[in-house]
Scaffold this active site. Structure first.
Site, PDB file in Angstrom:
ATOM      1  N   GLY A   1       0.649  -4.889   1.006  1.00 32.98           N
ATOM      2  CA  GLY A   1      -0.519  -4.979   0.132  1.00 32.98           C
ATOM      3  C   GLY A   1      -0.259  -5.750  -1.156  1.00 32.98           C
ATOM      4  O   GLY A   1      -1.202  -6.253  -1.773  1.00 32.98           O
TER       5      GLY A   1
ATOM      6  N   ALA B   1       0.871  -1.177   0.000  1.00 34.08           N
ATOM      7  CA  ALA B   1       0.000   0.000   0.000  1.00 34.08           C
ATOM      8  C   ALA B   1       0.909   1.228   0.000  1.00 34.08           C
ATOM      9  O   ALA B   1       2.069   1.151   0.421  1.00 34.08           O
ATOM     10  CB  ALA B   1      -0.884  -0.025   1.236  1.00 34.08           C
TER      11      ALA B   1
ATOM     12  N   GLU C   1       4.559  -4.766   7.653  1.00 34.70           N
ATOM     13  CA  GLU C   1       3.785  -3.699   8.298  1.00 34.70           C
ATOM     14  C   GLU C   1       4.213  -3.377   9.724  1.00 34.70           C
ATOM     15  O   GLU C   1       4.217  -2.222  10.127  1.00 34.70           O
ATOM     16  CB  GLU C   1       2.277  -4.041   8.281  1.00 34.70           C
ATOM     17  CG  GLU C   1       1.631  -3.887   6.917  1.00 34.70           C
ATOM     18  CD  GLU C   1       1.746  -5.135   6.060  1.00 34.70           C
ATOM     19  OE1 GLU C   1       2.480  -6.068   6.434  1.00 34.70           O
ATOM     20  OE2 GLU C   1       1.085  -5.163   5.004  1.00 34.70           O
TER      21      GLU C   1
ATOM     22  N   GLU D   1      -0.673  -9.240  -0.191  1.00 38.28           N
ATOM     23  CA  GLU D   1      -2.104  -9.404   0.106  1.00 38.28           C
ATOM     24  C   GLU D   1      -2.964  -9.486  -1.158  1.00 38.28           C
ATOM     25  O   GLU D   1      -3.883 -10.297  -1.221  1.00 38.28           O
ATOM     26  CB  GLU D   1      -2.565  -8.247   1.015  1.00 38.28           C
ATOM     27  CG  GLU D   1      -1.977  -8.356   2.422  1.00 38.28           C
ATOM     28  CD  GLU D   1      -2.148  -7.090   3.250  1.00 38.28           C
ATOM     29  OE1 GLU D   1      -1.784  -6.003   2.776  1.00 38.28           O
ATOM     30  OE2 GLU D   1      -2.648  -7.194   4.382  1.00 38.28           O
TER      31      GLU D   1
HETATM   32  N1  CAA Z   1       4.541   3.152  -0.982  1.00 37.11           N
HETATM   33  C1  CAA Z   1       4.916   4.304  -1.605  1.00 37.11           C
HETATM   34  N2  CAA Z   1       6.027   4.405  -2.371  1.00 37.11           N
HETATM   35  C2  CAA Z   1       6.781   3.304  -2.502  1.00 37.11           C
HETATM   36  C3  CAA Z   1       6.446   2.077  -1.899  1.00 37.11           C
HETATM   37  C4  CAA Z   1       5.269   2.022  -1.110  1.00 37.11           C
HETATM   38  N3  CAA Z   1       4.836   0.895  -0.523  1.00 37.11           N
HETATM   39  N4  CAA Z   1       7.405   1.162  -2.199  1.00 37.11           N
HETATM   40  C5  CAA Z   1       8.283   1.792  -2.983  1.00 37.11           C
HETATM   41  N5  CAA Z   1       7.926   3.087  -3.176  1.00 37.11           N
HETATM   42  C6  CAA Z   1       8.625   4.127  -3.942  1.00 37.11           C
HETATM   43  C7  CAA Z   1       9.846   4.660  -3.209  1.00 37.11           C
HETATM   44  O1  CAA Z   1       9.466   5.647  -2.258  1.00 37.11           O
HETATM   45  C8  CAA Z   1      10.671   5.201  -4.355  1.00 37.11           C
HETATM   46  O2  CAA Z   1      10.138   6.435  -4.707  1.00 37.11           O
HETATM   47  P1  CAA Z   1      11.171   7.669  -5.045  1.00 37.11           P
HETATM   48  O3  CAA Z   1      11.975   7.176  -6.219  1.00 37.11           O
HETATM   49  O4  CAA Z   1      10.265   8.805  -5.349  1.00 37.11           O
HETATM   50  O5  CAA Z   1      12.012   7.840  -3.831  1.00 37.11           O
HETATM   51  C9  CAA Z   1      10.369   4.230  -5.484  1.00 37.11           C
HETATM   52  O6  CAA Z   1       9.159   3.555  -5.133  1.00 37.11           O
HETATM   53  C10 CAA Z   1      11.452   3.189  -5.657  1.00 37.11           C
HETATM   54  O7  CAA Z   1      11.658   2.574  -4.408  1.00 37.11           O
HETATM   55  P2  CAA Z   1      13.100   2.386  -3.741  1.00 37.11           P
HETATM   56  O8  CAA Z   1      14.020   3.476  -4.166  1.00 37.11           O
HETATM   57  O9  CAA Z   1      12.889   2.201  -2.272  1.00 37.11           O
HETATM   58  O10 CAA Z   1      13.555   1.026  -4.440  1.00 37.11           O
HETATM   59  P3  CAA Z   1      14.540  -0.079  -3.849  1.00 37.11           P
HETATM   60  O11 CAA Z   1      14.805  -1.008  -4.972  1.00 37.11           O
HETATM   61  O12 CAA Z   1      15.692   0.559  -3.165  1.00 37.11           O
HETATM   62  O13 CAA Z   1      13.691  -0.813  -2.725  1.00 37.11           O
HETATM   63  C11 CAA Z   1      11.741  -1.901  -1.813  1.00 37.11           C
HETATM   64  C12 CAA Z   1      12.551  -1.545  -3.086  1.00 37.11           C
HETATM   65  C13 CAA Z   1      12.525  -2.875  -0.951  1.00 37.11           C
HETATM   66  C14 CAA Z   1      10.445  -2.551  -2.304  1.00 37.11           C
HETATM   67  C15 CAA Z   1      11.450  -0.605  -1.034  1.00 37.11           C
HETATM   68  O14 CAA Z   1      10.912   0.363  -1.916  1.00 37.11           O
HETATM   69  C16 CAA Z   1      10.473  -0.814   0.066  1.00 37.11           C
HETATM   70  O15 CAA Z   1      10.814  -1.331   1.120  1.00 37.11           O
HETATM   71  N6  CAA Z   1       9.188  -0.394  -0.147  1.00 37.11           N
HETATM   72  C17 CAA Z   1       8.181  -0.472   0.854  1.00 37.11           C
HETATM   73  C18 CAA Z   1       7.683  -1.879   1.033  1.00 37.11           C
HETATM   74  C19 CAA Z   1       6.658  -1.959   2.138  1.00 37.11           C
HETATM   75  O16 CAA Z   1       6.940  -1.698   3.277  1.00 37.11           O
HETATM   76  N7  CAA Z   1       5.424  -2.333   1.785  1.00 37.11           N
HETATM   77  C20 CAA Z   1       4.339  -2.451   2.723  1.00 37.11           C
HETATM   78  C21 CAA Z   1       3.573  -1.186   2.801  1.00 37.11           C
HETATM   79  S1  CAA Z   1       2.414  -1.191   4.141  1.00 37.11           S
HETATM   80  C22 CAA Z   1       1.057  -2.012   3.564  1.00 37.11           C
HETATM   81  O17 CAA Z   1       1.030  -2.555   2.493  1.00 37.11           O
HETATM   82  C23 CAA Z   1      -0.114  -1.964   4.508  1.00 37.11           C
HETATM   83  C24 CAA Z   1      -1.256  -2.850   4.168  1.00 37.11           C
HETATM   84  O18 CAA Z   1      -1.255  -4.031   4.446  1.00 37.11           O
HETATM   85  C25 CAA Z   1      -2.450  -2.291   3.596  1.00 37.11           C
END
Ligand code: CAA
Length: 263
Positions: free
Chosen positions: A108, A63, A131, A111
């Site tokens: 998400g 998400a 999360e 999920e």
């Molecule tokens: N939400 C918003 N933006 C996201 C995102 C997310 N979940 N995941 C990645 N992005 C964005 C980053 O902010 C980045 O944007 P910018 O270039 O503008 O900075 C872009 O995508 C590329 O990401 P990274 O530079 O971080 O890429 P990476 O290869 O270094 O890392 C990754 C990849 C490991 C997936 C890392 O992006 C990451 O950890 N993302 C978050 C993953 C996460 O925690 N997901 C769970 C979200 S909570 C949820 O989903 C709740 C629910 O159950 C409803």
């Protein structure tokens, strides 16, 4: 649509989540477009769907953390409901949905794949529910579907520790049915969807409903669910043609593919 592409190939449909700047993360707009896409699937002609992410790095990176970061308790609950409603639509969609997980499937992302009927993935796929590291619970069904798919103990371990698992471990624990090289994944998903599409559509839909509805009730009620759906297949053209062909003495006709009908 800004974030979703939908293509059809014969009797299958391919839905691609396409938000490259955020690794296909799900914000409200993406969720809305996914819902609209499912609402517009032509169920008279399409018999199976493939859901995937654009690019070769990410299926769905979760998400949208930016959107969630400022939500109040009430808004957080509403955002969870929005995701849950869309994912439940996928889970209960009349025809099978195959997730082709082509990279990150975090939060998400994991999920939404679990709301699909079947998951297959590429070798670079990474699954997890990160999360608790963000100060929240999984909110789009992760606490409910992960234990149902891989068992309570393993699901609790993954959710409490927020450890990610790679494709081979996802296969080992039964989260995915198969792992493919990235370049072969989509074709494998389409091949499976086409194989489903060749079978009697009324029967396939009834199987999905029987499995889903039966799992929600105890075994005494579950077998009644099956009986009703089993019965509903009789007298259909597909049942008559399918069984008629089998009973046909002529070997050529017996092996003939039945031109199954949609409901
Ligand atoms: N939400 C918003 N933006 C996201 C995102 C997310 N979940 N995941 C990645 N992005 C964005 C980053 O902010 C980045 O944007 P910018 O270039 O503008 O900075 C872009 O995508 C590329 O990401 P990274 O530079 O971080 O890429 P990476 O290869 O270094 O890392 C990754 C990849 C490991 C997936 C890392 O992006 C990451 O950890 N993302 C978050 C993953 C996460 O925690 N997901 C769970 C979200 S909570 C949820 O989903 C709740 C629910 O159950 C409803």
């Amino acid at each position: 649509m800004e974030f979703i592409t939908y293509e059809t190939e014969g009797q299958i449909g391919i839905i691609t989540i396409n938000r490259p700047k955020a690794l296909n993360a799900l914000n409200s707009a993406v969720l809305g477009e996914i819902e609209e896409t499912f609402d517009n699937v032509d169920l008279d002609n399409i018999r199976a769907l493939v859901l995937t992410g654009a690019g070769d790095k990410s299926f769905v990176a979760g998400a949208d953390i930016g959107e969630m970061s400022t939500l109040t308790k009430a808004e957080g609950e509403a955002f969870g409901k929005k995701g849950n409603d869309v994912f439940r639509k996928i889970e209960t969609f009349p025809i099978p949905v195959i997730a082709a997980v082509n990279g990150f499937a975090l939060g998400g992302g994991c999920e939404i794949s679990m709301s699909c009927d079947i998951r297959i993935c590429s070798e670079n796929a990474l699954f997890g529910q990160p999360e608790v590291g963000l100060g929240i619970t999984p909110g789009f069904g992760g606490t409910q579907r992960l234990p149902r798919i891989i068992g309570v103990g393993k699901a609790k371990e993954l959710i409490y520790t927020s450890f990610n698992i790679k494709a081979d471990e996802a296969y080992r624990v039964g989260l995915v049915n198969a792992v493919y090289p990235q370049e072969e994944l989509l074709d494998a998903a389409k091949k499976m969807a086409n194989k489903i599409a060749k079978n009697a559509p009324i029967a396939v839909r009834a199987c999905k409903k029987a499995i889903n509805d039966g799992l929600d009730v105890d075994m005494d009620q579950a077998i009644v669910v099956e009986e009703k759906l089993f019965g509903s297949c009789f007298e259909t053209e597909d049942q008559k043609a399918g069984m008629g062909n089998f009973l046909e003495k002529d070997k050529e006709k017996k092996l003939k593919v039945v031109p199954f009908k949609n409901a």
